[in-house]
Design an enzyme around this catalytic site. Structure first.
Site, PDB file in Angstrom:
ATOM      1  N   GLY A  90       0.763  -1.244   0.000  1.00 49.11           N
ATOM      2  CA  GLY A  90       0.000   0.000   0.000  1.00 49.11           C
ATOM      3  C   GLY A  90       0.792   1.291   0.000  1.00 49.11           C
ATOM      4  O   GLY A  90       0.191   2.372  -0.050  1.00 49.11           O
ATOM      5  N   PRO A 142       4.685  -5.052  -0.709  1.00 50.10           N
ATOM      6  CA  PRO A 142       4.574  -3.894  -1.609  1.00 50.10           C
ATOM      7  C   PRO A 142       4.463  -4.307  -3.067  1.00 50.10           C
ATOM      8  O   PRO A 142       5.093  -5.274  -3.498  1.00 50.10           O
ATOM      9  CB  PRO A 142       5.904  -3.169  -1.380  1.00 50.10           C
ATOM     10  CG  PRO A 142       6.859  -4.289  -1.065  1.00 50.10           C
ATOM     11  CD  PRO A 142       6.068  -5.310  -0.295  1.00 50.10           C
ATOM     12  N   ARG A 165       2.969  -1.561  -5.853  1.00 49.24           N
ATOM     13  CA  ARG A 165       3.089  -0.283  -6.570  1.00 49.24           C
ATOM     14  C   ARG A 165       4.438   0.414  -6.314  1.00 49.24           C
ATOM     15  O   ARG A 165       5.045   0.964  -7.229  1.00 49.24           O
ATOM     16  CB  ARG A 165       1.959   0.636  -6.112  1.00 49.24           C
ATOM     17  CG  ARG A 165       1.815   1.894  -6.924  1.00 49.24           C
ATOM     18  CD  ARG A 165       0.816   2.850  -6.270  1.00 49.24           C
ATOM     19  NE  ARG A 165      -0.374   2.232  -5.803  1.00 49.24           N
ATOM     20  CZ  ARG A 165      -1.539   2.177  -6.494  1.00 49.24           C
ATOM     21  NH1 ARG A 165      -1.619   2.737  -7.667  1.00 49.24           N
ATOM     22  NH2 ARG A 165      -2.596   1.588  -5.975  1.00 49.24           N
ATOM     23  N   ARG A 181      -6.585   2.386 -15.348  1.00 48.32           N
ATOM     24  CA  ARG A 181      -6.645   3.211 -14.132  1.00 48.32           C
ATOM     25  C   ARG A 181      -7.365   4.554 -14.326  1.00 48.32           C
ATOM     26  O   ARG A 181      -8.188   4.933 -13.482  1.00 48.32           O
ATOM     27  CB  ARG A 181      -5.248   3.438 -13.543  1.00 48.32           C
ATOM     28  CG  ARG A 181      -4.501   2.132 -13.222  1.00 48.32           C
ATOM     29  CD  ARG A 181      -3.251   2.361 -12.384  1.00 48.32           C
ATOM     30  NE  ARG A 181      -3.591   2.714 -11.016  1.00 48.32           N
ATOM     31  CZ  ARG A 181      -3.531   3.920 -10.529  1.00 48.32           C
ATOM     32  NH1 ARG A 181      -3.114   4.913 -11.267  1.00 48.32           N
ATOM     33  NH2 ARG A 181      -3.889   4.147  -9.284  1.00 48.32           N
ATOM     34  N   CYS A 236     -14.669   2.094 -27.935  1.00 49.52           N
ATOM     35  CA  CYS A 236     -15.992   2.719 -28.061  1.00 49.52           C
ATOM     36  C   CYS A 236     -16.669   2.928 -26.721  1.00 49.52           C
ATOM     37  O   CYS A 236     -17.674   2.266 -26.406  1.00 49.52           O
ATOM     38  CB  CYS A 236     -16.854   1.872 -28.972  1.00 49.52           C
ATOM     39  SG  CYS A 236     -16.052   1.624 -30.543  1.00 49.52           S
ATOM     40  N   GLU A 237     -16.097   3.772 -25.929  1.00 45.72           N
ATOM     41  CA  GLU A 237     -16.649   4.152 -24.618  1.00 45.72           C
ATOM     42  C   GLU A 237     -16.215   5.589 -24.379  1.00 45.72           C
ATOM     43  O   GLU A 237     -15.041   5.913 -24.576  1.00 45.72           O
ATOM     44  CB  GLU A 237     -16.030   3.316 -23.477  1.00 45.72           C
ATOM     45  CG  GLU A 237     -16.200   1.842 -23.578  1.00 45.72           C
ATOM     46  CD  GLU A 237     -17.432   1.319 -22.834  1.00 45.72           C
ATOM     47  OE1 GLU A 237     -18.067   2.093 -22.092  1.00 45.72           O
ATOM     48  OE2 GLU A 237     -17.720   0.142 -23.020  1.00 45.72           O
ATOM     49  N   TYR A 260      -0.166  -1.993 -12.000  1.00 46.62           N
ATOM     50  CA  TYR A 260      -1.582  -2.103 -12.347  1.00 46.62           C
ATOM     51  C   TYR A 260      -1.850  -1.524 -13.741  1.00 46.62           C
ATOM     52  O   TYR A 260      -2.886  -0.929 -13.997  1.00 46.62           O
ATOM     53  CB  TYR A 260      -2.460  -1.448 -11.275  1.00 46.62           C
ATOM     54  CG  TYR A 260      -2.144  -1.990  -9.896  1.00 46.62           C
ATOM     55  CD1 TYR A 260      -2.517  -3.282  -9.558  1.00 46.62           C
ATOM     56  CD2 TYR A 260      -1.442  -1.235  -8.955  1.00 46.62           C
ATOM     57  CE1 TYR A 260      -2.196  -3.811  -8.316  1.00 46.62           C
ATOM     58  CE2 TYR A 260      -1.113  -1.756  -7.708  1.00 46.62           C
ATOM     59  CZ  TYR A 260      -1.495  -3.042  -7.401  1.00 46.62           C
ATOM     60  OH  TYR A 260      -1.175  -3.565  -6.188  1.00 46.62           O
TER      61      TYR A 260
HETATM   62  N1  LLP Z   1      -1.236  -7.208  -0.474  1.00 39.72           N
HETATM   63  C1  LLP Z   1      -2.553  -7.414  -0.717  1.00 39.72           C
HETATM   64  C2  LLP Z   1      -3.274  -8.435   0.046  1.00 39.72           C
HETATM   65  C3  LLP Z   1      -3.206  -6.643  -1.689  1.00 39.72           C
HETATM   66  O1  LLP Z   1      -4.501  -6.849  -1.926  1.00 39.72           O
HETATM   67  C4  LLP Z   1      -2.474  -5.671  -2.423  1.00 39.72           C
HETATM   68  C5  LLP Z   1      -3.142  -4.846  -3.433  1.00 39.72           C
HETATM   69  C6  LLP Z   1      -1.106  -5.510  -2.140  1.00 39.72           C
HETATM   70  C7  LLP Z   1      -0.535  -6.293  -1.155  1.00 39.72           C
HETATM   71  C8  LLP Z   1      -0.245  -4.538  -2.861  1.00 39.72           C
HETATM   72  O2  LLP Z   1      -0.622  -3.207  -2.706  1.00 39.72           O
HETATM   73  P1  LLP Z   1       0.303  -2.017  -3.266  1.00 39.72           P
HETATM   74  O3  LLP Z   1       1.591  -2.051  -2.501  1.00 39.72           O
HETATM   75  O4  LLP Z   1       0.552  -2.291  -4.709  1.00 39.72           O
HETATM   76  O5  LLP Z   1      -0.481  -0.806  -3.041  1.00 39.72           O
HETATM   77  N2  LLP Z   1      -5.642  -1.648  -9.099  1.00 39.72           N
HETATM   78  C9  LLP Z   1      -5.455  -0.639  -8.089  1.00 39.72           C
HETATM   79  C10 LLP Z   1      -4.723  -1.163  -6.883  1.00 39.72           C
HETATM   80  C11 LLP Z   1      -5.365  -2.387  -6.286  1.00 39.72           C
HETATM   81  C12 LLP Z   1      -4.571  -2.979  -5.155  1.00 39.72           C
HETATM   82  C13 LLP Z   1      -5.094  -4.300  -4.777  1.00 39.72           C
HETATM   83  N3  LLP Z   1      -4.375  -4.936  -3.732  1.00 39.72           N
HETATM   84  C14 LLP Z   1      -4.784   0.567  -8.702  1.00 39.72           C
HETATM   85  O6  LLP Z   1      -4.491   0.552  -9.904  1.00 39.72           O
HETATM   86  O7  LLP Z   1      -4.554   1.588  -8.045  1.00 39.72           O
END
Ligand code: LLP
Length: 425
Positions: free
Chosen positions: A242, A277, A279, A315, A345-346, A373
């Site tokens: 996150g 992590p 992102r 996104r 087409c949206e 993502y």
């Molecule tokens: N761990 C779990 C259990 C998760 O569900 C996720 C992300 C992560 C770790 C990794 O999170 P990060 O470090 O990447 O924030 N598609 C969305 C983001 C969805 C995240 C889903 N879960 C976007 O494009 O912003």
């Protein structure tokens, strides 16, 4: 040029490491995802350094960008992985990742996925419901294996992020509340096929402050302490992923800001820290390269129709997310405010609204911060082929996923009533 990103300008031309983006477009076509190997490795190492005073393990969240070349690179750095499906697990296996350093998250694990994980020697399964606990126990018992598990707690904390990517509030589908977690640990204790290893949470994505982590971690430590007092063996705390990154002009905390807060809480505890992590590692290490097909003027607006679309990068359409869009070669045309749109087409197929650029048809644009993502959420809507993926390494680059062909998409279908040769022509 935004200095947080993996691109830089050399004589008015955009480069990723030592490779001109124009050269990649020439050789691989567009749209193409381009990742910088150096940037991915740097992000992973920065994270690792920030938490080095702690017993910790990084489990890269495969869903952020799941190309096996990238998983291979991260495995070589010593990374573990966080997977959410049998498919992601297979990717880790095929890229030489260590399954015993892999955690399996997600609310809907199916029997075949649990079986594959247990057979492969998964490091830990993060349980999200009682029903899932029972299924894992059933699979472990017929395989005659003791499954390493943790309970994912939903700490009811507002991570102050986009509602679609907030996961730690009670109305979200994820995890179980603290009370139910304690009850599930008692079930684990009584089962000969389940062994508790840790406790987990993941409160959301693109979190822009360390405070929600502090709150969640304090809760998890309190529960873990209580469980240990009751004789359970909790050895790790998994705080999920996150960590926020910069897309536009936000100022996310630095990774050491997050680490300071986390380390302060966990320093004197006997638990190993697990981070998931996604992102942070890949987000700003990748761009989506696209070409302007047409420029179009209506009564009210200028549009640049490009060859990338919402099926390639979802996104902006799904979260109204901002991605910077820059010209690959600067030129002296007249600047206008363009809506950068794809061919789908949206009306939601907009990659960026009102971007001030000087453009001609044929120009190349780079859509920034697209490493996380981006490709992993791409699809084939409008029967559009998925983009190619390229990894830049110094003055070299490698195609790490070929562009799909129209045939790739149609090949799996058949017309049952006709002579099948029709489909093969
Ligand atoms: N761990 C779990 C259990 C998760 O569900 C996720 C992300 C992560 C770790 C990794 O999170 P990060 O470090 O990447 O924030 N598609 C969305 C983001 C969805 C995240 C889903 N879960 C976007 O494009 O912003």
């Amino acid at each position: 040029m935004k200095e947080h990103h993996c691109l830089h300008l050399v004589q008015q031309q955009m480069y990723c490491e030592d490779v001109a983006l124009a050269k990649i477009a020439e050789q691989c076509g567009t749209p193409t995802y381009i990742y910088s190997k150096a940037a991915i490795e740097k992000n992973w190492c920065d994270l690792s350094t920030a938490f080095k005073h702690q017993r910790y393990q990084i489990h890269y969240a495969v869903k952020a960008c799941s190309n096996i070349a990238i998983l291979y690179m991260l495995a070589r750095l010593g990374s573990g992985f966080d997977v959410v499906s049998g498919g992601e697990l297979e990717r880790v296996r095929r890229s030489g990742g260590d399954i015993s350093k892999t955690v399996f998250s997600g609310v809907g694990k199916q029997q075949w996925e649990i079986e594959a994980a247990l057979r492969g020697g998964i490091g830990c399964i993060n349980i999200e419901s009682e029903s899932e606990l029972l299924l894992i126990e059933k699979v472990a018992s017929y395989l005659n294996i003791v499954a390493a598990v943790a309970i994912r707690v939903n700490p009811d904390i507002d991570a102050q992020t986009h509602p679609y990517i907030a996961t730690g509030l009670h109305h979200n589908k994820f995890g179980v509340d603290a009370q139910q977690a304690i009850e599930l640990y008692q079930k684990i204790r009584r089962s000969p096929f389940l062994q508790e290893h840790g406790i987990a949470c993941h409160i959301g994505s693109q979190i822009m402050s360390p405070e929600p982590y502090a709150k969640a971690l304090q809760q998890l430590v309190a529960i873990a302490d209580q469980l240990c007092k009751d004789g359970l063996q909790i050895t790790h705390i998994d705080i999920g992923g996150g960590f926020g990154i910069r897309y536009q002009d936000e100022t996310p905390p630095t990774i050491s800001d997050y680490a300071t807060v986390v380390n302060d809480i966990i320093a004197d505890c006997p638990y190993r820290l697990i981070l998931e992590p996604g992102r942070f590692i890949v987000g700003n290490a990748g761009v989506l390269l696209t070409q302007v097909i047409h420029l179009k003027q209506t009564y009210q607006k200028y549009f640049a129709v490009v060859d990338a679309a919402m099926n390639d990068l979802l996104r902006p359409s799904l979260y109204e997310a901002w991605h910077d869009i820059v010209a690959v070669k600067a030129h002296k045309g007249e600047c206008r405010d363009y809506d950068i749109v794809g061919p789908v087409c949206e009306s939601a197929d907009v990659l960026g609204y009102q971007r001030r650029l000087a453009l001609y048809p044929g120009d190349l644009l780079a859509i920034l911060s697209a490493g996380a993502y981006g490709f992993s959420m791409s699809g084939n809507y409008n029967t559009r082929t998925k983009p190619a993926e390229v990894l830049v390494d110094g003055d070299n680059f490698h195609i790490i996923r070929c562009r799909e062909s129209s045939l790739d998409m149609i090949e799996m279908e058949c017309i049952p009533w006709e002579n099948n040769d029709l489909c093969k022509e």
